[in-house]
Scaffold this motif. Sequence first.
Motif, PDB file in Angstrom:
ATOM      1  N   TRP A   8       0.836  -1.200   0.000  1.00  0.00           N
ATOM      2  CA  TRP A   8       0.000   0.000   0.000  1.00  0.00           C
ATOM      3  C   TRP A   8       0.876   1.257   0.000  1.00  0.00           C
ATOM      4  O   TRP A   8       0.618   2.211  -0.735  1.00  0.00           O
ATOM      5  CB  TRP A   8      -0.917  -0.002   1.219  1.00  0.00           C
ATOM      6  N   LEU A   9       1.944   1.223   0.835  1.00  0.00           N
ATOM      7  CA  LEU A   9       2.882   2.341   0.864  1.00  0.00           C
ATOM      8  C   LEU A   9       3.610   2.493  -0.472  1.00  0.00           C
ATOM      9  O   LEU A   9       3.837   3.607  -0.942  1.00  0.00           O
ATOM     10  CB  LEU A   9       3.910   2.152   1.992  1.00  0.00           C
ATOM     11  N   ILE A  10       3.965   1.365  -1.074  1.00  0.00           N
ATOM     12  CA  ILE A  10       4.623   1.407  -2.380  1.00  0.00           C
ATOM     13  C   ILE A  10       3.706   2.066  -3.412  1.00  0.00           C
ATOM     14  O   ILE A  10       4.132   2.902  -4.214  1.00  0.00           O
ATOM     15  CB  ILE A  10       5.012  -0.014  -2.845  1.00  0.00           C
ATOM     16  N   GLY A  11       2.429   1.685  -3.372  1.00  0.00           N
ATOM     17  CA  GLY A  11       1.478   2.272  -4.313  1.00  0.00           C
ATOM     18  C   GLY A  11       1.313   3.768  -4.107  1.00  0.00           C
ATOM     19  O   GLY A  11       1.301   4.542  -5.076  1.00  0.00           O
ATOM     20  N   GLU A  12       1.195   4.187  -2.844  1.00  0.00           N
ATOM     21  CA  GLU A  12       1.059   5.618  -2.555  1.00  0.00           C
ATOM     22  C   GLU A  12       2.304   6.382  -2.990  1.00  0.00           C
ATOM     23  O   GLU A  12       2.209   7.484  -3.553  1.00  0.00           O
ATOM     24  CB  GLU A  12       0.812   5.830  -1.055  1.00  0.00           C
TER      25      GLU A  12
END
Length: 218
Positions: A8-12
């Motif tokens: 999720w952090l990678i996507g953000e």
Amino acid sequence: MMANVDWWLIGEATIDTLLMTGFSLLFTILIGLPVGVLLFLTSPGQMMSHRGIYQSTAFIVNVLRSVPFLILLIVMIPMSRLLVGTALGVQGSIPPLVASAAPFFARLVENVLRELDPGVSEACRSMGATSRQTVLWALLPEATTGILAAVVVTAITLVGYSAMSGVIGGGGLGDLAVRYGYQRYQGDVMAVTVVVLVIMVQVFQVLGDRWVARLNRK
């Protein structure tokens, strides 16, 4: 190892990097294109040749190009706060990104215009066209393919610069790599951010090359 990666952090972070690159590229084109045209028009032998304007503009462009981006990030912290209200995150990274990329893009535009056939300008002048008409109706349309290629190169450069902005909390994949990959010794996060950046650059390059090739065929 990859189980520790917060996707999720990678996507953000990926979205933040795309936003930084996109907005910075927009402002870079808005500033760099007219500056590049000005450099070309006022250079020796051109229709609006003016030594003073050319040398002063070229000096500013060369100074900004010669400052390493990491130093420019730090130097422009007060100006970023003044312009966008913060020196952190996506917003805070845009001013130094533009300040670094716009001179680079301006020089690319100048070089593209220099490579055009001088007969284009001469033909326009012989028909009584003004400098503005010559630029808008002849030079820029003739240089469209080269300018687009310059935009692609600049976009790829901005991806790298946006990653460097993570050193001062600029957000995006660079910030994620610094906070998790470097400071917390999470090598898997560092590896993922590198892979995503490489893929991003490759996608930009492939799409840009196809767009340029399509314009060439037209």
